[in-house]
Scaffold this motif. Structure first.
Motif, mmCIF file in Angstrom:
data_model
loop_
_atom_site.group_PDB
_atom_site.id
_atom_site.type_symbol
_atom_site.label_atom_id
_atom_site.label_comp_id
_atom_site.label_asym_id
_atom_site.label_seq_id
_atom_site.Cartn_x
_atom_site.Cartn_y
_atom_site.Cartn_z
ATOM 1 N N MET A 230 31.098 -1.323 25.940
ATOM 2 C CA MET A 230 30.960 -0.771 27.272
ATOM 3 C C MET A 230 31.702 0.556 27.342
ATOM 4 O O MET A 230 32.504 0.827 28.211
ATOM 5 C CB MET A 230 31.514 -1.756 28.293
ATOM 6 N N ALA A 231 31.493 1.391 26.374
ATOM 7 C CA ALA A 231 32.157 2.685 26.325
ATOM 8 C C ALA A 231 31.536 3.632 27.331
ATOM 9 O O ALA A 231 30.510 3.351 27.926
ATOM 10 C CB ALA A 231 32.085 3.269 24.926
ATOM 11 N N HIS B 161 32.056 -1.745 17.155
ATOM 12 C CA HIS B 161 31.783 -1.907 18.584
ATOM 13 C C HIS B 161 31.040 -3.211 18.815
ATOM 14 O O HIS B 161 30.174 -3.591 18.020
ATOM 15 C CB HIS B 161 30.952 -0.732 19.107
ATOM 16 N N CYS B 162 31.362 -3.897 19.902
ATOM 17 C CA CYS B 162 30.635 -5.114 20.253
ATOM 18 C C CYS B 162 30.623 -5.291 21.760
ATOM 19 O O CYS B 162 31.514 -4.802 22.466
ATOM 20 C CB CYS B 162 31.258 -6.338 19.577
ATOM 21 N N ASP B 163 29.586 -5.955 22.258
ATOM 22 C CA ASP B 163 29.532 -6.303 23.670
ATOM 23 C C ASP B 163 28.648 -7.524 23.865
ATOM 24 O O ASP B 163 27.824 -7.872 23.025
ATOM 25 C CB ASP B 163 29.051 -5.127 24.530
ATOM 26 N N GLY C 81 37.131 -3.868 26.521
ATOM 27 C CA GLY C 81 36.248 -3.384 27.576
ATOM 28 C C GLY C 81 35.812 -4.410 28.587
ATOM 29 O O GLY C 81 34.908 -4.154 29.370
ATOM 30 N N SER D 110 35.964 -2.036 21.352
ATOM 31 C CA SER D 110 35.730 -1.006 20.348
ATOM 32 C C SER D 110 36.988 -0.875 19.503
ATOM 33 O O SER D 110 38.106 -1.059 20.002
ATOM 34 C CB SER D 110 35.406 0.348 20.995
ATOM 35 N N LEU E 36 32.925 6.895 21.479
ATOM 36 C CA LEU E 36 32.734 5.490 21.814
ATOM 37 C C LEU E 36 31.463 5.287 22.637
ATOM 38 O O LEU E 36 30.773 4.271 22.484
ATOM 39 C CB LEU E 36 33.951 4.946 22.558
ATOM 40 N N ALA E 37 31.159 6.235 23.511
ATOM 41 C CA ALA E 37 29.910 6.144 24.275
ATOM 42 C C ALA E 37 28.707 6.208 23.344
ATOM 43 O O ALA E 37 27.725 5.476 23.525
ATOM 44 C CB ALA E 37 29.846 7.262 25.316
ATOM 45 N N ASP F 169 28.438 2.881 21.602
ATOM 46 C CA ASP F 169 27.910 1.890 22.527
ATOM 47 C C ASP F 169 26.391 2.005 22.633
ATOM 48 O O ASP F 169 25.662 0.998 22.556
ATOM 49 C CB ASP F 169 28.555 2.082 23.901
ATOM 50 N N THR G 98 24.754 0.863 19.384
ATOM 51 C CA THR G 98 24.838 -0.587 19.260
ATOM 52 C C THR G 98 23.760 -1.264 20.104
ATOM 53 O O THR G 98 23.068 -2.183 19.642
ATOM 54 C CB THR G 98 26.224 -1.095 19.686
ATOM 55 N N LYS G 99 23.612 -0.805 21.353
ATOM 56 C CA LYS G 99 22.601 -1.374 22.244
ATOM 57 C C LYS G 99 21.184 -1.124 21.716
ATOM 58 O O LYS G 99 20.265 -1.906 21.993
ATOM 59 C CB LYS G 99 22.759 -0.807 23.649
#
Length: 402
Positions: free
Chosen positions: A1-2, A56-58, A99, A104, A172-173, A176, A179-180
């Protein structure tokens, strides 16, 4: 969630990153700063080398899980990734940010295989034990700069024993978003694989808002916004919060409350897995240990090197209630007039083309803990709003879409 980048798009990426890598850049050797408002100064940040990686993970559909009342599980999934990697690296200094519904972290190339295995095991654990889907990726920093962004890191000393990583540059954005999109994915480990989650727990109860509200705030620069205007707007928001008692700390000075049975005990039992092949036996063990802990903390009985009073003071000092990853992220205690003033300032900054933002109000905070050793002072604690916190603030931020 960056979040979105702070640097202007016409600014070139920071130079010297390959040289920094060859010179042996090390996150733990960065001098920490102690005044949080200094995070708005570019001088505290250093470029991350090109050959490093962003993990990175969410949680997928964290909003739906929150609506179903599963916010503790959502928080635990993100914290589990951090705990798993820290343990896999045997406690070495790690640049990470929590996040709410993910995490991250930044790592050197020498740790890539180790971190990939830890994240893969965490993806499997989250699916099998928490019933959530955690997506994870390892994104090369080189790809960040090839896309016109940057990644710079700083260390903020929340206390004498704990420093948290702060990030700027849009890296980081970018991670993110990739990753998505399914890029650079870390795939789940085989069924039954478990990461080492030693120290991860959720024994504290939700913390009521002593000042009336717990407010989760995300504030990020709009693309092309002038840096000085961004800095001034964020400084105004921080100033409003720091004028509150205890600078907006959401935890009371005496530490967060404990209860029995703890509201997160079933999650903790799932973290530990079966005991002697029995989940029922593990649940019983968790309840007994929670009861003993409660008795120790309430009696303030010092046992050997462990002092309950000192530990709780460290919990308060070590919490990550405010941080910076391409924008301001904080979960703070304030009264309704201050929350209104914060939102008014953010609306004005949005109207001026400076910031976009998300805010979520609730009446309590929750704490997720990583305490590898109760007698060492470097335990870390992640604070979020108990009513959706960062995840729901991020939904508002995303809806802005600018």
């Amino acid at each position: 969630m960056a979040m979105a980048q702070l640097h202007r798009p016409d600014e070139p990426p920071a130079a010297g990153t390959d040289a920094a890598s060859r010179a042996g850049f090390a996150y733990e050797r960065l001098a920490p700063f102690t005044r949080f408002t200094d995070v708005l100064e570019t001088s505290v940040f250093a470029p991350v080398p090109d050959d490093w990686w962003i993990g990175h993970c969410d949680v997928i559909d964290s909003t739906g899980a929150i609506a179903a009342g599963r916010y503790r599980e959502v928080n635990m999934a993100g914290a589990a990734a951090i705990a798993a990697v820290r343990n896999a690296l045997h406690g070495r200094a790690l640049a990470f940010v929590f996040g709410g519904d993910g995490a991250s972290l930044v790592l050197p190339p020498s740790d890539r295989a180790t971190v990939e295995a830890a994240l893969a095991a965490t993806v499997t654990f989250v699916r099998e034990e928490l019933g959530l889907t955690l997506r994870a990726a390892l994104v090369p920093v080189r790809a960040v700069r090839a896309a016109g962004h940057d990644l710079r890191v700083a260390r903020y000393a929340a206390s004498e024993a704990v420093a948290y990583a702060m990030f700027e540059g849009g890296g980081l954005a970018f991670a993110d978003a990739r990753t998505k999109a399914g890029a650079y994915a870390v795939h789940a480990a085989p069924a039954g694989t478990r990461p080492d989650l030693t120290g991860l727990s959720c024994r504290f109860e939700p913390v009521p808002a002593a000042t009336g509200l717990i407010v989760s705030v995300l504030a990020v620069p709009l693309t092309g916004a002038e840096r000085t205007a961004v800095r001034d707007a964020l400084a105004d928001v921080l100033g409003l919060i720091e004028a509150m008692p205890r600078m907006g700390r959401p935890l009371p000075a005496a530490g967060p409350p404990l209860g029995w049975p703890p509201s997160g005990w079933q999650i903790e039992a799932r973290l530990r897995g079966p005991l002697l092949g029995s989940r029922a036996l593990r649940r019983l063990q968790v309840l007994i240990r929670a009861g003993l802990s409660l008795a120790i903390f309430r009696s303030r009985l010092t046992l050997g090197r462990f002092s309950p009073g000192r530990y709780l003071r460290e919990v308060v000092a070590n919490t990550d209630f405010r941080k910076f990853d391409d924008g301001l992220r904080m979960t703070v205690a304030c009264d309704a007039p201050t929350a209104d003033a914060v939102e008014a300032r953010l609306r004005a900054a949005r109207a001026s083309g400076v910031l976009r933002y998300g805010v979520h109000r609730q009446n309590a905070a929750i704490v997720t803990c990583i305490t590898p050793s109760a007698v060492a002072a470097d335990h870390v604690h992640f604070v979020d709003g108990a009513g959706g916190g960062y995840a729901l603030a991020a939904r508002q931020l995303k809806a802005d879409g600018a």
